[in-house]
Design an enzyme around this catalytic site. Structure first.
Site, PDB file in Angstrom:
ATOM      1  N   SER A 152       1.868 136.458   3.793  1.00 50.71           N
ATOM      2  CA  SER A 152       1.407 135.207   2.738  1.00 50.71           C
ATOM      3  C   SER A 152      -0.725 135.631   2.715  1.00 50.71           C
ATOM      4  O   SER A 152      -0.507 135.767   3.706  1.00 50.71           O
ATOM      5  CB  SER A 152       1.872 134.075   2.760  1.00 50.71           C
ATOM      6  OG  SER A 152       0.513 133.698   1.766  1.00 50.71           O
ATOM      7  N   TYR A 176       1.886 125.750   6.501  1.00 47.09           N
ATOM      8  CA  TYR A 176       2.199 127.307   5.898  1.00 47.09           C
ATOM      9  C   TYR A 176       1.347 128.887   6.257  1.00 47.09           C
ATOM     10  O   TYR A 176       1.886 129.899   6.861  1.00 47.09           O
ATOM     11  CB  TYR A 176       2.288 126.841   4.825  1.00 47.09           C
ATOM     12  CG  TYR A 176       3.090 128.502   3.521  1.00 47.09           C
ATOM     13  CD1 TYR A 176       3.699 128.725   3.496  1.00 47.09           C
ATOM     14  CD2 TYR A 176       1.935 129.116   3.044  1.00 47.09           C
ATOM     15  CE1 TYR A 176       4.855 129.556   3.110  1.00 47.09           C
ATOM     16  CE2 TYR A 176       1.786 130.227   2.075  1.00 47.09           C
ATOM     17  CZ  TYR A 176       4.029 130.382   2.487  1.00 47.09           C
ATOM     18  OH  TYR A 176       4.346 131.018   1.874  1.00 47.09           O
ATOM     19  N   LYS A 213       2.204 132.169   7.891  1.00 43.60           N
ATOM     20  CA  LYS A 213       1.966 133.481   7.485  1.00 43.60           C
ATOM     21  C   LYS A 213       1.415 133.976   8.634  1.00 43.60           C
ATOM     22  O   LYS A 213       1.258 135.460   8.597  1.00 43.60           O
ATOM     23  CB  LYS A 213       1.874 133.307   6.314  1.00 43.60           C
ATOM     24  CG  LYS A 213       3.512 132.503   5.572  1.00 43.60           C
ATOM     25  CD  LYS A 213       5.019 133.379   5.213  1.00 43.60           C
ATOM     26  CE  LYS A 213       5.111 132.821   3.920  1.00 43.60           C
ATOM     27  NZ  LYS A 213       6.499 133.777   4.298  1.00 43.60           N
TER      28      LYS A 213
HETATM   29  N1  LIG Z   1       5.952 133.218  -4.589  1.00 42.04           N
HETATM   30  C1  LIG Z   1       3.926 132.467  -4.163  1.00 42.04           C
HETATM   31  O1  LIG Z   1       3.836 133.311  -4.854  1.00 42.04           O
HETATM   32  C2  LIG Z   1       4.461 133.220  -2.849  1.00 42.04           C
HETATM   33  C3  LIG Z   1       2.965 133.908  -2.094  1.00 42.04           C
HETATM   34  C4  LIG Z   1       3.286 134.399  -0.373  1.00 42.04           C
HETATM   35  C5  LIG Z   1       4.415 134.699   0.187  1.00 42.04           C
HETATM   36  N2  LIG Z   1       5.168 133.914  -0.350  1.00 42.04           N
HETATM   37  C6  LIG Z   1       6.979 134.227   0.379  1.00 42.04           C
HETATM   38  O2  LIG Z   1       7.584 135.362  -0.382  1.00 42.04           O
HETATM   39  C7  LIG Z   1       8.871 134.598  -0.071  1.00 42.04           C
HETATM   40  C8  LIG Z   1       9.648 134.789  -0.583  1.00 42.04           C
HETATM   41  O3  LIG Z   1       9.244 133.276  -2.162  1.00 42.04           O
HETATM   42  P1  LIG Z   1       9.817 133.384  -3.243  1.00 42.04           P
HETATM   43  O4  LIG Z   1       8.471 132.122  -4.004  1.00 42.04           O
HETATM   44  O5  LIG Z   1      10.193 134.662  -3.916  1.00 42.04           O
HETATM   45  O6  LIG Z   1      10.559 131.400  -2.622  1.00 42.04           O
HETATM   46  P2  LIG Z   1      11.671 131.170  -3.335  1.00 42.04           P
HETATM   47  O7  LIG Z   1      11.717 131.772  -5.060  1.00 42.04           O
HETATM   48  O8  LIG Z   1      11.763 129.573  -3.660  1.00 42.04           O
HETATM   49  O9  LIG Z   1      13.115 131.514  -3.053  1.00 42.04           O
HETATM   50  C9  LIG Z   1      12.628 131.285  -1.237  1.00 42.04           C
HETATM   51  C10 LIG Z   1      14.020 131.771  -0.693  1.00 42.04           C
HETATM   52  O10 LIG Z   1      14.567 132.205   0.686  1.00 42.04           O
HETATM   53  C11 LIG Z   1      15.695 131.080   0.979  1.00 42.04           C
HETATM   54  N3  LIG Z   1      15.474 130.808   1.865  1.00 42.04           N
HETATM   55  C12 LIG Z   1      15.115 128.853   2.290  1.00 42.04           C
HETATM   56  N4  LIG Z   1      15.747 128.630   3.335  1.00 42.04           N
HETATM   57  C13 LIG Z   1      16.330 129.096   3.453  1.00 42.04           C
HETATM   58  C14 LIG Z   1      16.964 129.479   4.875  1.00 42.04           C
HETATM   59  N5  LIG Z   1      16.639 128.553   5.350  1.00 42.04           N
HETATM   60  N6  LIG Z   1      18.070 130.620   5.317  1.00 42.04           N
HETATM   61  C15 LIG Z   1      18.257 131.077   4.307  1.00 42.04           C
HETATM   62  N7  LIG Z   1      17.005 130.893   3.574  1.00 42.04           N
HETATM   63  C16 LIG Z   1      16.685 130.333   2.944  1.00 42.04           C
HETATM   64  C17 LIG Z   1      16.220 130.189  -0.171  1.00 42.04           C
HETATM   65  O11 LIG Z   1      17.537 131.224  -0.706  1.00 42.04           O
HETATM   66  P3  LIG Z   1      18.297 129.705  -0.575  1.00 42.04           P
HETATM   67  O12 LIG Z   1      17.419 128.381  -1.814  1.00 42.04           O
HETATM   68  O13 LIG Z   1      19.545 130.066  -1.190  1.00 42.04           O
HETATM   69  O14 LIG Z   1      18.558 129.078   0.472  1.00 42.04           O
HETATM   70  C18 LIG Z   1      15.038 131.529  -1.542  1.00 42.04           C
HETATM   71  O15 LIG Z   1      16.481 132.524  -1.916  1.00 42.04           O
HETATM   72  C19 LIG Z   1       8.601 133.492   0.923  1.00 42.04           C
HETATM   73  O16 LIG Z   1       8.268 133.755   2.354  1.00 42.04           O
HETATM   74  C20 LIG Z   1       7.560 133.210   0.188  1.00 42.04           C
HETATM   75  O17 LIG Z   1       6.624 132.302   1.758  1.00 42.04           O
HETATM   76  C21 LIG Z   1       5.826 133.941  -1.962  1.00 42.04           C
END
Ligand SMILES: NC(=O)c1ccc[n+]([C@@H]2O[C@H](COP(=O)([O-])OP(=O)(O)OC[C@H]3O[C@@H](n4cnc5c(N)ncnc54)[C@H](OP(=O)(O)O)[C@@H]3O)[C@@H](O)[C@H]2O)c1
Length: 250
Positions: free
Chosen positions: A141, A154, A158
């Site tokens: 991130s 967080y 990262k």
């Molecule tokens: N969205 C942003 O703005 C952003 C920006 C920078 C980085 N990121 C990074 O991008 C990645 C994806 O983010 P997102 O925005 O798509 O998040 P999201 O919509 O909250 O989805 C998170 C995913 O992670 C899975 N997950 C969480 N804990 C888990 C566990 N213990 N075991 C297995 N699966 C788990 C969830 O699955 P279940 O709910 O089925 O458990 C879900 O599929 C993350 O690493 C996040 O830190 C996101």
């Protein structure tokens, strides 16, 4: 465009039940990969798999917080065919000021985001689990680079992933596994919506203002991950690619 083709490749996508992981599963399947879709929510994983082109794709529900069980779980997943890649998209973001810091918070975020990646790497390098040429992409991130109040653990998790990508790239070279990371800025997902709800309107407007191209779509990150997994990136190892619409350049 043979370098982008993932036909015949088997790729594990963590976090595939939502957001960036779900979009990554879609892009990889569109490029010909067979996807193993991981998350915890069986219903949402089934919905991901049902929407993928090609296949046969499979849902593999598993809680990645069960860190020490990850290598054996991967061995089981690869029992029939070795993996050509892992897109580690699963992660959690919990906003908390440092005055509320405690070990439970640290463990939750560090284990879900960083320890899971290290255990996946440990599992992937086992004999028979990875194909002769394999790649791993970790989702970091911009929070690793930019100070964000209430987002310190967080950001540290990262930043740890970025360091881990470099170290793993060197250590897993002998196994034929490349390791890279992407660093997204704000992307339109459930996680971003949950973050928005912890902010005032003015704070969120300020955050948007620091995104000169607006906030990203999950597919914007998925395309970068697909590139790093494929042969087009065969000479790219240990890097972190910002996918941020110019956020870090501002
Ligand atoms: N969205 C942003 O703005 C952003 C920006 C920078 C980085 N990121 C990074 O991008 C990645 C994806 O983010 P997102 O925005 O798509 O998040 P999201 O919509 O909250 O989805 C998170 C995913 O992670 C899975 N997950 C969480 N804990 C888990 C566990 N213990 N075991 C297995 N699966 C788990 C969830 O699955 P279940 O709910 O089925 O458990 C879900 O599929 C993350 O690493 C996040 O830190 C996101």
């Amino acid at each position: 465009m043979a370098s982008f083709d993932l036909g015949g490749r088997v790729v594990l996508v963590t976090g595939a039940s939502a957001g960036i992981g779900r979009a990554t599963a879609g892009v990889l399947a569109g490029l010909g990969a067979t996807v193993i879709a991981n998350g915890r929510d069986q219903g949402r994983l089934d919905a991901t798999v049902a929407a993928l082109p090609g296949g046969p794709h499979v849902a593999a529900p598993f809680d990645l917080l069960d860190i020490d069980a990850i290598p054996a779980w991967l061995k089981g997943l690869a029992a029939d065919r070795p993996l050509h890649g892992i897109a580690h998209c699963a992660g959690v973001q919990v906003s908390r000021a440092v005055r509320q810091f405690d070990v439970a918070h640290f463990d939750q975020v560090m284990h879900a985001n960083l320890a899971s990646a290290l255990a996946l790497a440990r599992g992937l390098r086992q004999a028979g689990v990875h194909a002769a040429e394999c790649a791993m992409v970790l989702v970091a991130s911009v929070g690793a680079y930019i100070g964000q109040p209430s987002n310190i653990v967080y950001g540290a998790s990262k930043a740890g992933l970025i360091a881990a990508a470099r170290g793993l790239a060197m250590e897993l070279l002998r196994d034929g596994i490349r390791v890279n990371a992407v660093a997204p800025a704000l992307v339109e997902t459930d996680m971003a919506e949950r973050t928005r709800r912890t902010m005032s309107e003015a704070q969120f407007a300020g955050l948007l203002d620091r995104h000169p191209m607006g906030i990203g779509k999950p597919e914007d990150v998925a395309h970068a991950i697909a590139f790093l997994l494929g042969d087009g990136a065969r000479w790219i190892n240990g890097i972190t690619l910002p996918v941020d619409g110019g956020h870090l350049a501002r």
